[in-house]
Design an enzyme around this catalytic site. Structure first.
Site, PDB file in Angstrom:
ATOM      1  N   ASP A  30       0.862  -1.183   0.000  1.00  0.00           N
ATOM      2  CA  ASP A  30       0.000   0.000   0.000  1.00  0.00           C
ATOM      3  C   ASP A  30       0.900   1.235   0.000  1.00  0.00           C
ATOM      4  OD1 ASP A  30      -3.303   0.159   0.923  1.00  0.00           O
ATOM      5  OD2 ASP A  30      -2.149   2.015   0.791  1.00  0.00           O
ATOM      6  N   LYS A  35      -1.367   2.121   7.249  1.00  0.00           N
ATOM      7  CA  LYS A  35      -1.970   0.793   7.047  1.00  0.00           C
ATOM      8  C   LYS A  35      -0.891  -0.294   7.100  1.00  0.00           C
ATOM      9  CE  LYS A  35      -6.098   2.160   4.620  1.00  0.00           C
ATOM     10  NZ  LYS A  35      -6.891   2.232   3.423  1.00  0.00           N
ATOM     11  N   THR A 124     -13.358  -2.737  -8.787  1.00  0.00           N
ATOM     12  CA  THR A 124     -14.477  -2.649  -9.725  1.00  0.00           C
ATOM     13  C   THR A 124     -14.112  -1.644 -10.818  1.00  0.00           C
ATOM     14  OG1 THR A 124     -16.008  -3.176  -7.953  1.00  0.00           O
ATOM     15  CG2 THR A 124     -16.931  -2.084  -9.897  1.00  0.00           C
ATOM     16  N   ARG A 259     -34.299 -12.046 -18.383  1.00  0.00           N
ATOM     17  CA  ARG A 259     -33.532 -12.274 -19.612  1.00  0.00           C
ATOM     18  C   ARG A 259     -33.800 -11.100 -20.545  1.00  0.00           C
ATOM     19  NH1 ARG A 259     -33.898 -15.755 -24.321  1.00  0.00           N
ATOM     20  NH2 ARG A 259     -31.791 -16.501 -24.719  1.00  0.00           N
ATOM     21  N   CYS A 268     -52.339  -7.210 -18.059  1.00  0.00           N
ATOM     22  CA  CYS A 268     -52.186  -7.028 -16.602  1.00  0.00           C
ATOM     23  C   CYS A 268     -51.071  -6.067 -16.190  1.00  0.00           C
ATOM     24  CB  CYS A 268     -51.953  -8.373 -15.931  1.00  0.00           C
ATOM     25  SG  CYS A 268     -53.376  -9.453 -16.074  1.00  0.00           S
TER      26      CYS A 268
HETATM   27  N1  LIG Z   1     -15.525  -2.151  -0.095  1.00  0.00           N
HETATM   28  C1  LIG Z   1     -16.241  -3.145  -0.587  1.00  0.00           C
HETATM   29  O1  LIG Z   1     -17.107  -3.738   0.077  1.00  0.00           O
HETATM   30  C2  LIG Z   1     -16.036  -3.616  -2.007  1.00  0.00           C
HETATM   31  C3  LIG Z   1     -16.690  -4.757  -2.464  1.00  0.00           C
HETATM   32  C4  LIG Z   1     -16.481  -5.181  -3.769  1.00  0.00           C
HETATM   33  C5  LIG Z   1     -15.641  -4.472  -4.612  1.00  0.00           C
HETATM   34  N2  LIG Z   1     -15.022  -3.328  -4.147  1.00  0.00           N
HETATM   35  C6  LIG Z   1     -14.120  -2.613  -5.062  1.00  0.00           C
HETATM   36  O2  LIG Z   1     -12.788  -2.939  -4.685  1.00  0.00           O
HETATM   37  C7  LIG Z   1     -11.943  -1.800  -4.851  1.00  0.00           C
HETATM   38  C8  LIG Z   1     -11.293  -1.443  -3.530  1.00  0.00           C
HETATM   39  O3  LIG Z   1     -12.293  -1.088  -2.618  1.00  0.00           O
HETATM   40  P1  LIG Z   1     -11.953  -0.785  -1.101  1.00  0.00           P
HETATM   41  O4  LIG Z   1     -13.233  -0.424  -0.443  1.00  0.00           O
HETATM   42  O5  LIG Z   1     -11.139  -1.911  -0.540  1.00  0.00           O
HETATM   43  O6  LIG Z   1     -11.030   0.518  -1.277  1.00  0.00           O
HETATM   44  P2  LIG Z   1     -10.273   1.385  -0.180  1.00  0.00           P
HETATM   45  O7  LIG Z   1     -10.336   2.790  -0.616  1.00  0.00           O
HETATM   46  O8  LIG Z   1     -10.729   1.008   1.200  1.00  0.00           O
HETATM   47  O9  LIG Z   1      -8.750   0.864  -0.312  1.00  0.00           O
HETATM   48  C9  LIG Z   1      -7.943   1.125  -1.416  1.00  0.00           C
HETATM   49  C10 LIG Z   1      -6.500   1.055  -0.954  1.00  0.00           C
HETATM   50  O10 LIG Z   1      -5.639   1.169  -2.093  1.00  0.00           O
HETATM   51  C11 LIG Z   1      -4.483   1.866  -1.679  1.00  0.00           C
HETATM   52  N3  LIG Z   1      -3.717   2.339  -2.855  1.00  0.00           N
HETATM   53  C12 LIG Z   1      -3.978   3.375  -3.679  1.00  0.00           C
HETATM   54  N4  LIG Z   1      -3.018   3.462  -4.635  1.00  0.00           N
HETATM   55  C13 LIG Z   1      -2.148   2.443  -4.417  1.00  0.00           C
HETATM   56  C14 LIG Z   1      -0.957   2.009  -5.058  1.00  0.00           C
HETATM   57  N5  LIG Z   1      -0.450   2.634  -6.130  1.00  0.00           N
HETATM   58  N6  LIG Z   1      -0.345   0.912  -4.569  1.00  0.00           N
HETATM   59  C15 LIG Z   1      -0.833   0.261  -3.495  1.00  0.00           C
HETATM   60  N7  LIG Z   1      -1.951   0.647  -2.842  1.00  0.00           N
HETATM   61  C16 LIG Z   1      -2.598   1.726  -3.286  1.00  0.00           C
HETATM   62  C17 LIG Z   1      -5.042   2.966  -0.799  1.00  0.00           C
HETATM   63  O11 LIG Z   1      -4.051   3.542   0.022  1.00  0.00           O
HETATM   64  C18 LIG Z   1      -6.086   2.190  -0.008  1.00  0.00           C
HETATM   65  O12 LIG Z   1      -5.545   1.634   1.162  1.00  0.00           O
HETATM   66  C19 LIG Z   1     -12.831  -0.677  -5.412  1.00  0.00           C
HETATM   67  O13 LIG Z   1     -12.736  -0.689  -6.811  1.00  0.00           O
HETATM   68  C20 LIG Z   1     -14.225  -1.105  -4.971  1.00  0.00           C
HETATM   69  O14 LIG Z   1     -15.219  -0.598  -5.848  1.00  0.00           O
HETATM   70  C21 LIG Z   1     -15.193  -2.890  -2.864  1.00  0.00           C
END
Ligand SMILES: NC(=O)c1ccc[n+]([C@@H]2O[C@H](COP(=O)([O-])OP(=O)(O)OC[C@H]3O[C@@H](n4cnc5c(N)ncnc54)[C@H](O)[C@@H]3O)[C@@H](O)[C@H]2O)c1
Length: 438
Positions: A30, A35, A124, A259, A268
């Site tokens: 990270d 963190k 995502t 679908r 209806c």
């Molecule tokens: N939070 C959820 O419940 C959830 C569920 C499904 C999918 N997602 C998707 O997963 C992805 C992450 O979500 P999240 O909630 O864990 O995000 P988040 O913002 O909590 O965490 C992202 C992390 O990436 C780190 N980061 C940024 N640039 C970086 C780099 N160059 N190298 C290493 N680390 C880096 C940030 O410091 C941060 O700790 C998003 O695309 C989100 O849409 C999230």
């Protein structure tokens, strides 16, 4: 396996803890030093049920490393999960800055690595991002080739905050979008034992699926809440109503009506939807989502009309007139609406519908056809051959197997076929077949 995880937010931290728990050696990466320190000290960077204890255990067991050095992480592992954030920009588009920056860093790191490496995007991302934004950066910065020197795939993450460890162990399904057998194999080795289906698909489908799922969840919540507000105004028990709605596993909680196909209609659905909207309006209940259904349905019919008009041809054969296969009911049939639009545009139509044909001679619809839509009754013909013969455009609004079989031998290569029903074996039809939304 030796695995690196880039981005230690909700998704990354849970993956790190669970993969290490399952015996893998995991390196967390990270850019946030806090963190990294927390995890290094055996603490969790996020608040989630069970995560504090789990991270403490796996760090104590020596199966977790943390670093801010992508190069070391790539060098020391064989597979990387990318879990960086893809937040919204003010206009709703995705902010890809973190992902692109990381793709450059991983690409640079791959340059000096001789062994093949697999990169799994779990963030995502909008369809096309993995192959058209991430892949070119990886190739450019590594000087290497995807599918040969490294493998790239997309695996949508389905976990929910609050229950993420439980969801990690019991996902609804595991879906991997990839173009290489190698990526499927590696992810199957990691996730193949989970109690759910392991589904292999293409990258674009997997990327799109994540948006379809989340939108469906939002739609379900809004539906339940709008029905709830109407129930409240009507003095009905909203929880009881929705509980009973969910009891119907045939039509409600099932694949039924999910679908992509043509618009809804019949005697209806439009009528009862209008009545519900009227009741809401009468009681001053605002239900914008439910109110959008009839306009959305209209737009779908107009979309079919646009596809027809784009062909710039005049002779159209229409197969099917009732609102769905197997019935002669023409009331509020979207096929009738489409036909009326086409008549209005001056197209020459020939319409064939086996059920309507019989009822036109003897049945209950004779009066309706003769009195309500005589202009359409006059365009009806007696066979598929007749409808398809001189047509430049054939619109298929019926999924009757005999008719589809007949189309297989009747349609000529120069005919444009607009498929409204999702013909199963469209390759068996010689014409230029296009689906209404596929
Ligand atoms: N939070 C959820 O419940 C959830 C569920 C499904 C999918 N997602 C998707 O997963 C992805 C992450 O979500 P999240 O909630 O864990 O995000 P988040 O913002 O909590 O965490 C992202 C992390 O990436 C780190 N980061 C940024 N640039 C970086 C780099 N160059 N190298 C290493 N680390 C880096 C940030 O410091 C941060 O700790 C998003 O695309 C989100 O849409 C999230």
């Amino acid at each position: 396996m030796n695995i690196s995880i880039f981005g230690l937010g909700y998704v990354g931290a849970v993956s790190l803890a669970c993969l290490a728990r399952d015996g893998h050696e995991v390196t967390g990466v990270d850019i946030d030093a806090t963190k990294l320190k927390l995890i290094g000290d055996g603490k969790s960077p996020i608040v989630e049920s069970g995560i504090m204890e789990l991270i403490g255990e796996v760090v104590a067991a020596g199966r977790v490393n943390v670093t801010d050095d992508p190069e070391a992480a790539i060098r020391d592992t064989e597979l990387s999960f990318v879990c960086v954030g893809t937040p919204s920009l003010p206009n709703g588009d995705q902010d890809l800055r973190a992902l692109k920056r990381l793709a450059e860093q991983i690409g640079t790191a791959l340059k000096s690595k001789d062994e093949p490496h697999t990169i799994v995007i779990r963030s995502t991302v909008q369809p096309g991002t993995t192959l058209h934004a991430v892949l070119p950066l990886l190739e450019e910065h590594s000087g290497k080739q995807a599918g040969k020197d490294f493998f790239l795939c997309f695996q949508p993450e389905f976990l929910r905050e609050g229950t993420s460890i439980k969801d990690y162990d019991n996902p609804p399904m595991t879906v991997v979008g990839a173009s290489d057998e190698a990526a499927f194999k590696q992810l199957k080795a990691l996730f193949g034992d989970l109690p759910c289906d392991f589904i292999e698909t293409d990258v674009r489908t997997a990327e799109t699926l994540k948006y379809a799922c989340n939108t469906f969840h939002a739609l379900k919540i809004s539906f339940a809440n709008e029905i709830g507000r109407i129930c409240q105004a009507l003095g009905a028990d909203s929880h009881r109503v929705m509980d009973l709605l969910c009891e119907d596993k045939q039509l409600n909680i099932s694949r039924a009506y999910l679908r992509p196909g043509f618009a809804f209609g019949g005697s209806c659905l439009p009528k009862d939807l209008r009545a519900l909207l009227y009741m809401a309006k009468r009681d001053d209940v605002d239900v914008p989502m439910l109110a959008s259904l009839l306009p959305s349905n209209r737009i779908h019919v107009e979309h079919a009309l646009d596809l027809v008009l784009k062909q710039q041809e005049r002779n159209v054969g229409v197969i099917g007139l009732s609102f769905k296969s197997g019935t002669d009911d023409l009331r509020e049939s979207p096929m009738v609406t489409l036909v009326e639009h086409m008549i209005g545009k001056g197209l020459n139509l020939k319409i064939y519908d086996p059920e309507v044909r019989v009822s036109r001679l003897i049945g209950a619809n004779k009066k309706y056809i003769d009195e309500a839509i005589p202009h359409i009754g006059d365009l009806m013909c007696d066979s598929v051959e007749d409808a398809v013969g001189d047509a430049k455009i054939v619109i298929v609004g019926l999924s009757d197997s005999d008719i589809l079989e007949a189309l297989g031998s009747l349609v000529k290569p120069d005919q444009y076929v607009l498929d409204l029903v999702g013909i199963k074996d469209s390759d068996g039809i010689a014409g230029n077949v296009q689906g209404i939304c596929w």
